[in-house]
Design a protein around this motif. Structure first.
Motif, PDB file in Angstrom:
ATOM      1  N   LEU A  24       3.138 -24.172 -32.653  1.00 44.46           N
ATOM      2  CA  LEU A  24       3.663 -22.805 -32.681  1.00 44.46           C
ATOM      3  C   LEU A  24       4.242 -22.409 -31.326  1.00 44.46           C
ATOM      4  O   LEU A  24       5.289 -21.757 -31.259  1.00 44.46           O
ATOM      5  CB  LEU A  24       2.571 -21.828 -33.095  1.00 44.46           C
ATOM      6  N   ALA A  25       3.598 -22.814 -30.239  1.00 46.24           N
ATOM      7  CA  ALA A  25       4.118 -22.520 -28.904  1.00 46.24           C
ATOM      8  C   ALA A  25       5.464 -23.206 -28.698  1.00 46.24           C
ATOM      9  O   ALA A  25       6.397 -22.611 -28.144  1.00 46.24           O
ATOM     10  CB  ALA A  25       3.120 -22.962 -27.841  1.00 46.24           C
ATOM     11  N   GLY A  26       5.594 -24.443 -29.139  1.00 45.93           N
ATOM     12  CA  GLY A  26       6.877 -25.145 -29.034  1.00 45.93           C
ATOM     13  C   GLY A  26       7.970 -24.474 -29.842  1.00 45.93           C
ATOM     14  O   GLY A  26       9.118 -24.382 -29.392  1.00 45.93           O
ATOM     15  N   VAL A  27       7.623 -23.997 -31.026  1.00 43.47           N
ATOM     16  CA  VAL A  27       8.604 -23.294 -31.859  1.00 43.47           C
ATOM     17  C   VAL A  27       9.037 -21.988 -31.193  1.00 43.47           C
ATOM     18  O   VAL A  27      10.222 -21.631 -31.208  1.00 43.47           O
ATOM     19  CB  VAL A  27       8.030 -23.042 -33.273  1.00 43.47           C
ATOM     20  N   LEU A  28       8.111 -21.275 -30.576  1.00 39.58           N
ATOM     21  CA  LEU A  28       8.461 -20.024 -29.898  1.00 39.58           C
ATOM     22  C   LEU A  28       9.345 -20.264 -28.681  1.00 39.58           C
ATOM     23  O   LEU A  28      10.263 -19.486 -28.416  1.00 39.58           O
ATOM     24  CB  LEU A  28       7.195 -19.265 -29.507  1.00 39.58           C
ATOM     25  N   VAL A  29       9.101 -21.342 -27.950  1.00 38.79           N
ATOM     26  CA  VAL A  29       9.958 -21.675 -26.810  1.00 38.79           C
ATOM     27  C   VAL A  29      11.357 -22.043 -27.310  1.00 38.79           C
ATOM     28  O   VAL A  29      12.366 -21.603 -26.748  1.00 38.79           O
ATOM     29  CB  VAL A  29       9.335 -22.810 -25.969  1.00 38.79           C
ATOM     30  N   PHE A  30      11.431 -22.817 -28.382  1.00 38.21           N
ATOM     31  CA  PHE A  30      12.735 -23.157 -28.962  1.00 38.21           C
ATOM     32  C   PHE A  30      13.442 -21.905 -29.479  1.00 38.21           C
ATOM     33  O   PHE A  30      14.656 -21.776 -29.341  1.00 38.21           O
ATOM     34  CB  PHE A  30      12.569 -24.176 -30.094  1.00 38.21           C
ATOM     35  N   ASP A  31      12.691 -20.978 -30.061  1.00 37.72           N
ATOM     36  CA  ASP A  31      13.289 -19.724 -30.521  1.00 37.72           C
ATOM     37  C   ASP A  31      13.867 -18.920 -29.366  1.00 37.72           C
ATOM     38  O   ASP A  31      14.869 -18.226 -29.527  1.00 37.72           O
ATOM     39  CB  ASP A  31      12.263 -18.878 -31.268  1.00 37.72           C
ATOM     40  N   GLY A  32      13.221 -18.979 -28.201  1.00 32.86           N
ATOM     41  CA  GLY A  32      13.764 -18.304 -27.030  1.00 32.86           C
ATOM     42  C   GLY A  32      15.136 -18.845 -26.669  1.00 32.86           C
ATOM     43  O   GLY A  32      16.066 -18.087 -26.372  1.00 32.86           O
ATOM     44  N   LEU A  34      17.166 -20.522 -28.776  1.00 32.34           N
ATOM     45  CA  LEU A  34      18.076 -20.271 -29.898  1.00 32.34           C
ATOM     46  C   LEU A  34      18.586 -18.829 -29.895  1.00 32.34           C
ATOM     47  O   LEU A  34      19.781 -18.588 -30.088  1.00 32.34           O
ATOM     48  CB  LEU A  34      17.370 -20.577 -31.213  1.00 32.34           C
ATOM     49  N   THR A  35      17.708 -17.884 -29.642  1.00 36.12           N
ATOM     50  CA  THR A  35      18.159 -16.493 -29.609  1.00 36.12           C
ATOM     51  C   THR A  35      19.090 -16.236 -28.437  1.00 36.12           C
ATOM     52  O   THR A  35      20.018 -15.443 -28.545  1.00 36.12           O
ATOM     53  CB  THR A  35      16.978 -15.521 -29.559  1.00 36.12           C
ATOM     54  N   LEU A  36      18.853 -16.917 -27.308  1.00 31.33           N
ATOM     55  CA  LEU A  36      19.765 -16.753 -26.175  1.00 31.33           C
ATOM     56  C   LEU A  36      21.169 -17.215 -26.541  1.00 31.33           C
ATOM     57  O   LEU A  36      22.149 -16.535 -26.219  1.00 31.33           O
ATOM     58  CB  LEU A  36      19.287 -17.516 -24.949  1.00 31.33           C
ATOM     59  N   VAL A  37      21.270 -18.344 -27.213  1.00 32.28           N
ATOM     60  CA  VAL A  37      22.590 -18.844 -27.603  1.00 32.28           C
ATOM     61  C   VAL A  37      23.294 -17.829 -28.501  1.00 32.28           C
ATOM     62  O   VAL A  37      24.478 -17.520 -28.306  1.00 32.28           O
ATOM     63  CB  VAL A  37      22.457 -20.214 -28.304  1.00 32.28           C
ATOM     64  N   LEU A  38      22.586 -17.282 -29.465  1.00 32.38           N
ATOM     65  CA  LEU A  38      23.203 -16.278 -30.342  1.00 32.38           C
ATOM     66  C   LEU A  38      23.558 -15.003 -29.585  1.00 32.38           C
ATOM     67  O   LEU A  38      24.607 -14.401 -29.838  1.00 32.38           O
ATOM     68  CB  LEU A  38      22.269 -15.975 -31.506  1.00 32.38           C
ATOM     69  N   GLU A  39      22.702 -14.589 -28.660  1.00 31.51           N
ATOM     70  CA  GLU A  39      22.992 -13.381 -27.882  1.00 31.51           C
ATOM     71  C   GLU A  39      24.203 -13.574 -26.984  1.00 31.51           C
ATOM     72  O   GLU A  39      25.024 -12.666 -26.826  1.00 31.51           O
ATOM     73  CB  GLU A  39      21.765 -13.006 -27.048  1.00 31.51           C
ATOM     74  N   VAL A  40      24.344 -14.753 -26.391  1.00 35.52           N
ATOM     75  CA  VAL A  40      25.493 -15.014 -25.525  1.00 35.52           C
ATOM     76  C   VAL A  40      26.775 -15.068 -26.355  1.00 35.52           C
ATOM     77  O   VAL A  40      27.818 -14.568 -25.933  1.00 35.52           O
ATOM     78  CB  VAL A  40      25.280 -16.323 -24.727  1.00 35.52           C
ATOM     79  N   LEU A  41      26.698 -15.652 -27.539  1.00 41.44           N
ATOM     80  CA  LEU A  41      27.894 -15.735 -28.378  1.00 41.44           C
ATOM     81  C   LEU A  41      28.344 -14.372 -28.889  1.00 41.44           C
ATOM     82  O   LEU A  41      29.543 -14.137 -29.064  1.00 41.44           O
ATOM     83  CB  LEU A  41      27.654 -16.688 -29.550  1.00 41.44           C
ATOM     84  N   PHE A  42      27.411 -13.470 -29.147  1.00 42.37           N
ATOM     85  CA  PHE A  42      27.774 -12.143 -29.646  1.00 42.37           C
ATOM     86  C   PHE A  42      27.887 -11.105 -28.531  1.00 42.37           C
ATOM     87  O   PHE A  42      28.132  -9.928 -28.805  1.00 42.37           O
ATOM     88  CB  PHE A  42      26.765 -11.662 -30.690  1.00 42.37           C
ATOM     89  N   VAL A  58      19.254  -6.554 -28.691  1.00 45.84           N
ATOM     90  CA  VAL A  58      18.545  -7.550 -29.497  1.00 45.84           C
ATOM     91  C   VAL A  58      17.690  -8.434 -28.595  1.00 45.84           C
ATOM     92  O   VAL A  58      16.557  -8.783 -28.942  1.00 45.84           O
ATOM     93  CB  VAL A  58      19.550  -8.373 -30.332  1.00 45.84           C
ATOM     94  N   ALA A  59      18.220  -8.795 -27.424  1.00 43.92           N
ATOM     95  CA  ALA A  59      17.468  -9.619 -26.478  1.00 43.92           C
ATOM     96  C   ALA A  59      16.201  -8.906 -26.027  1.00 43.92           C
ATOM     97  O   ALA A  59      15.138  -9.536 -25.903  1.00 43.92           O
ATOM     98  CB  ALA A  59      18.332  -9.970 -25.270  1.00 43.92           C
ATOM     99  N   ALA A  60      16.289  -7.614 -25.767  1.00 43.61           N
ATOM    100  CA  ALA A  60      15.109  -6.857 -25.345  1.00 43.61           C
ATOM    101  C   ALA A  60      14.038  -6.877 -26.428  1.00 43.61           C
ATOM    102  O   ALA A  60      12.856  -7.125 -26.155  1.00 43.61           O
ATOM    103  CB  ALA A  60      15.502  -5.421 -25.006  1.00 43.61           C
ATOM    104  N   PHE A  61      14.430  -6.655 -27.651  1.00 43.94           N
ATOM    105  CA  PHE A  61      13.487  -6.593 -28.766  1.00 43.94           C
ATOM    106  C   PHE A  61      12.895  -7.969 -29.074  1.00 43.94           C
ATOM    107  O   PHE A  61      11.678  -8.130 -29.222  1.00 43.94           O
ATOM    108  CB  PHE A  61      14.198  -6.010 -29.988  1.00 43.94           C
ATOM    109  N   VAL A  62      13.730  -8.982 -29.150  1.00 46.68           N
ATOM    110  CA  VAL A  62      13.281 -10.321 -29.552  1.00 46.68           C
ATOM    111  C   VAL A  62      12.398 -10.953 -28.482  1.00 46.68           C
ATOM    112  O   VAL A  62      11.392 -11.595 -28.809  1.00 46.68           O
ATOM    113  CB  VAL A  62      14.491 -11.213 -29.890  1.00 46.68           C
TER     114      VAL A  62
END
Length: 136
Positions: A24-32, A34-42, A58-62
């Motif tokens: 679960l910790a690895g998935v949360l780090v990967f989610d960090g 992944l969300t950065l990539v989406l935030e940078v693209l948008f 969105v970055a603040a909330f996520v």
């Protein structure tokens, strides 16, 4: 109200819970990341002719949710901050030039806004969990 889980006691069961926590910790780090990539693209989105960086909010909330999610797995502040560290390292990679000279985060007011919104609220949650929570 918090839910509690009755964990079976035994060497195999404890190893299984530790493995599940590490996964679960690895998935949360990967989610960090992944969300950065989406935030940078948008980030360079516009509302009409006006820049509208909704991905900074969105970055603040996520990122707050990622830190709170890590709190279910770990208790040490260094472990809680792993999704934020991955997010920050990804931000630094996105702000440098690539092999063709392309850069994802341009020199605009939206890039520092994304950095501030991504780190300050989650950093406040980390600070509050570490220093302001009474010890039991």
């Amino acid at each position: 109200m918090t839910a509690t889980v009755d964990r079976p006691q035994g060497a195999g069961a404890l190893r299984a819970w530790a493995l599940l926590g590490a996964l679960l910790a690895g998935v949360l780090v990967f989610d960090g990341l992944l969300t950065l990539v989406l935030e940078v693209l948008f980030l360079p989105s516009y509302l009409g002719g006006t820049p509208f960086p909704i991905s900074a909010l969105v970055a603040a909330f996520v990122n707050v949710l990622l830190v709170r999610g890590m709190a279910t797995v770990a208790t040490r502040p260094a472990a809680l901050s792993l999704p934020l560290v991955a997010w920050l390292l990804g931000f630094l990679v996105c702000s440098t030039t690539g092999p063709g000279g392309d850069i994802l985060l341009v020199d605009s007011w939206t890039a520092p806004l994304l950095l501030a919104c991504g780190l300050v609220p989650a950093g406040f949650v980390l600070f509050r969990r570490t220093f302001l929570r009474p010890r039991m």
